[in-house]
Design a protein around this motif. Structure first.
Motif, PDB file in Angstrom:
ATOM      1  N   LEU A  36      68.091  16.885 -38.663  1.00  0.00           N
ATOM      2  CA  LEU A  36      67.226  17.265 -37.547  1.00  0.00           C
ATOM      3  C   LEU A  36      68.112  17.532 -36.343  1.00  0.00           C
ATOM      4  O   LEU A  36      68.959  16.696 -36.002  1.00  0.00           O
ATOM      5  N   VAL A  38      68.513  18.082 -32.282  1.00  0.00           N
ATOM      6  CA  VAL A  38      67.869  17.844 -30.993  1.00  0.00           C
ATOM      7  C   VAL A  38      68.685  18.563 -29.916  1.00  0.00           C
ATOM      8  O   VAL A  38      69.827  18.205 -29.652  1.00  0.00           O
ATOM      9  N   VAL A  73      64.487  20.483 -32.314  1.00  0.00           N
ATOM     10  CA  VAL A  73      63.549  19.887 -31.370  1.00  0.00           C
ATOM     11  C   VAL A  73      64.151  19.947 -29.975  1.00  0.00           C
ATOM     12  O   VAL A  73      65.275  19.479 -29.759  1.00  0.00           O
ATOM     13  N   THR A  75      64.112  18.905 -26.021  1.00  0.00           N
ATOM     14  CA  THR A  75      63.576  17.863 -25.141  1.00  0.00           C
ATOM     15  C   THR A  75      63.030  18.432 -23.846  1.00  0.00           C
ATOM     16  O   THR A  75      62.038  17.933 -23.313  1.00  0.00           O
ATOM     17  N   PHE A 135      61.667  13.020 -41.297  1.00  0.00           N
ATOM     18  CA  PHE A 135      61.544  12.553 -39.921  1.00  0.00           C
ATOM     19  C   PHE A 135      60.113  12.753 -39.404  1.00  0.00           C
ATOM     20  O   PHE A 135      59.488  13.772 -39.688  1.00  0.00           O
ATOM     21  N   VAL A 137      58.551  13.047 -35.734  1.00  0.00           N
ATOM     22  CA  VAL A 137      59.011  13.219 -34.356  1.00  0.00           C
ATOM     23  C   VAL A 137      57.814  13.211 -33.411  1.00  0.00           C
ATOM     24  O   VAL A 137      56.862  13.979 -33.593  1.00  0.00           O
ATOM     25  N   TYR A 139      56.900  13.424 -29.232  1.00  0.00           N
ATOM     26  CA  TYR A 139      57.380  13.658 -27.878  1.00  0.00           C
ATOM     27  C   TYR A 139      56.838  12.582 -26.935  1.00  0.00           C
ATOM     28  O   TYR A 139      55.638  12.294 -26.950  1.00  0.00           O
ATOM     29  N   VAL A 152      62.316  11.846 -27.343  1.00  0.00           N
ATOM     30  CA  VAL A 152      61.695  12.010 -28.655  1.00  0.00           C
ATOM     31  C   VAL A 152      61.887  10.735 -29.466  1.00  0.00           C
ATOM     32  O   VAL A 152      63.009  10.225 -29.583  1.00  0.00           O
ATOM     33  N   ILE A 154      61.974   9.288 -33.012  1.00  0.00           N
ATOM     34  CA  ILE A 154      62.247   9.834 -34.345  1.00  0.00           C
ATOM     35  C   ILE A 154      62.085   8.697 -35.360  1.00  0.00           C
ATOM     36  O   ILE A 154      62.930   7.800 -35.445  1.00  0.00           O
ATOM     37  N   THR A 160      62.912   3.352 -36.221  1.00  0.00           N
ATOM     38  CA  THR A 160      62.673   4.389 -35.212  1.00  0.00           C
ATOM     39  C   THR A 160      63.860   4.519 -34.272  1.00  0.00           C
ATOM     40  O   THR A 160      64.394   3.524 -33.777  1.00  0.00           O
TER      41      THR A 160
END
Length: 558
Positions: A36, A38, A73, A75, A135, A137, A139, A152, A154, A160
């Motif tokens: 993943l 970010v 992803v 932010t 994952f 995810v 926000y 985030v 995860i 987590t």
């Protein structure tokens, strides 16, 4: 072959950018054979890279692993978190996730790059879990100096992770959520295996401050301004832009926006429901024709960027606006370390015109978007992570953040470097491997390696200058005519004396060669190049780059 197998249930963290530097944030999380990503950000080039504006992290590792990449992803919408997407996305091609305002900014970039129809851009809502491979995810809204800043959460089968993104605490944020957030406390109650957090402002003991307080201070400050008023700030700060709009209304001034970034943020904010009580805009071409006490200009360039609006205004290079004695320019921003000389020069250019310059050193006109230690302390108390990985900062920031975490009783911490593969487990955090990292540059329209030959050559020419020599030989290696020289950027190189002396140096070096050697291009190039460089070092102390162009009779169409 993928780095991880599908049954590999380790949780891995791998920064490719943003650890040991401010900017170029790009982080990877690995679990069960999937990755993943970010953020995917850029940085601005410095004087060490002539002709370059943007710098990106190398993504060779994830390019090789792209089949295992479940998504990117984002932010928030700052350039150091989204700016590399149009230039790097084709190397890893994956879905991109963002909240509405950030998605609007990304959409604009993708459209400009001709990628809008290719990228699967998925708009998400905060607090709604997104399933991306192994994952989950979610926000988490946080305050920052741009709309829709998020951390985030995860969730993995091992626990987590909480990646904070850029954040701060603000009990009167104007735009965005009020902190402390019950969501953060709930995260802590449920258990957080590791917090991966912002380190930018770790040397500041106090909290960053509120945008509402900045608005109140600016309202008092501008009351005494009688002539033209210019406010320059970070264009991405939607709350500050809203404040400027309210100042224009309160003082009866027409509002003008100058600078492409300012308009881009304004359009994205309006499109996504922000700036609802904003005054109408006056066209920038009309700014110079308005009465001086009836105009407020919001413009780009608060860090002294050469091509930004306030810099062009200061050097009388702006198409529509000129300042005069009695006008006021407010730099509603932080002076970023490293920009002091550039900004000092800009301040003096404005002062030479009789313009009053007001900076953060003179009045309370800015608050940071990053947490000081007081805010970090509260975050730790709410989230109660089992371990800490500091990111988003230079090495000294990361070291201090890790030390502060230990002072707070969080002993399981590590200072990462770009390329470190770190395993996160209930036992703590440890480096288990590393991958090759580096930097890419945007050179014109091309993305190149920072160590590319053109960059090396350009840097050498920028420092030492350049000389080209054109030589023409006959069948037996004899010179058919006098060499032709082109001398650029070499001290003294513009004079006839220097030209003639270099010419004599080349001719003497060639005369000392045997006829046989003069028939070999490589030998001729080496002798002429060495002769020119030796002369320049002795006479000027410079070592210019040298090109030797050779033409022989059989090459001539005569």
């Amino acid at each position: 072959m993928s780095y991880m197998k599908k049954n590999d249930d380790r949780v891995l963290f791998l920064p490719l950018g943003g650890s040991g530097e401010i900017g170029m944030n790009l982080n990877l999380y690995g679990h069960k054979g999937r990755w993943l990503m970010v953020d995917c950000g850029m940085s601005f080039a410095d004087d060490h890279l002539p002709g370059i504006d943007l710098v990106f992290p190398r993504v060779d590792f994830i390019e090789d692993e792209q089949d295992a990449l479940v998504g990117l992803v984002l932010t928030h919408g700052h350039e150091d978190h989204i700016g590399a997407i149009p230039y790097l996305w084709e190397k890893f091609r994956c879905p991109v996730y963002a909240t509405p305002f950030t998605a609007e900014l990304v959409k604009d970039k993708l459209k400009e790059a001709g990628l809008l129809d290719q990228v699967d851009l998925i708009v998400v809502e905060p607090s709604v879990p997104q399933k991306l491979g192994p994952f989950e995810v979610t926000y988490v809204p946080l305050a920052h100096s741009i709309a829709e800043g998020h951390g985030v959460a995860i969730k993995t089968s091992k626990g987590t992770l909480f990646h904070t993104g850029d954040w701060k605490l603000d009990d009167r944020p104007l735009i965005g959520p009020v902190c402390p957030s019950p969501v953060l406390q709930k995260l802590g109650e449920d258990g957080v295996l590791c917090l991966i957090g912002d380190s930018t402002n770790v040397f500041n003991e106090s909290e960053s401050g509120s945008e509402a307080a900045v608005r109140e201070s600016l309202q008092e400050l501008v009351k005494g301004v009688k002539q033209r008023l210019v406010i320059t700030t970070f264009a991405s700060n939607v709350a500050r832009l809203d404040t400027i709009g309210q100042l224009a209304k309160a003082t009866g001034r027409h509002l003008v926006l100058l600078g492409r970034s300012m308009h881009r943020i304004y359009n994205a904010a309006k499109e996504t429901g922000y700036l609802k009580d904003f005054p109408p805009l006056m066209a920038e071409e009309d700014a110079d024709h308005l009465p001086r006490d009836r105009v407020l200009i919001a413009c780009t360039g608060c860090q002294g960027e050469h091509r930004a609006a306030i810099s062009r205004i200061a050097r009388d290079d702006h198409k529509f606006l000129h300042l005069a004695a009695g006008d006021t320019v407010i730099f509603s921003s932080k002076i970023i370390p490293g920009n002091e000389i550039t900004l000092g020069r800009l301040f003096n250019e404005l002062a030479d015109k009789g313009v009053e310059v007001i900076t953060e050193k003179d009045a309370f006109i800015h608050v940071s978007g990053h947490p000081g230690r007081a805010e970090l302390r509260k975050m730790y108390d709410w989230v109660r992570p089992a371990s800490i990985i500091p990111v988003h900062g230079e090495t000294r920031h990361l070291i201090r953040h890790a030390a502060f975490a230990r002072e707070m009783g969080l002993k399981k911490t590590i200072v990462p470097k770009n390329g470190d593969i770190i395993e996160i487990s209930t036992s703590g955090v440890k480096k288990i491997d590393e991958v090759a990292v580096g930097r890419l540059i945007l050179d014109g329209k091309l993305v190149e390696d920072i160590g590319s030959e053109p960059m090396i050559e350009r840097r050498r020419m920028a420092v030492n200058g350049h000389i080209s020599a054109s030589l023409i030989f006959g069948d037996r290696g004899e010179a058919l005519c006098e060499p032709l020289l082109s001398i650029r950027g070499v001290p003294g190189g513009h004079t006839d004396i220097f030209y003639d002396t270099v010419l004599e140096t080349v001719e003497r070096a060639l005369e000392r060669m045997s006829p046989k050697k003069r028939q070999n291009d490589k030998d001729v190039e080496e002798v002429a190049r060495i002769a020119i460089r030796r002369f320049c070092r002795q006479e000027t102390g410079k070592n210019p780059s040298v090109d030797i162009l050779i033409t022989r009779r059989e090459d001539l169409s005569i």
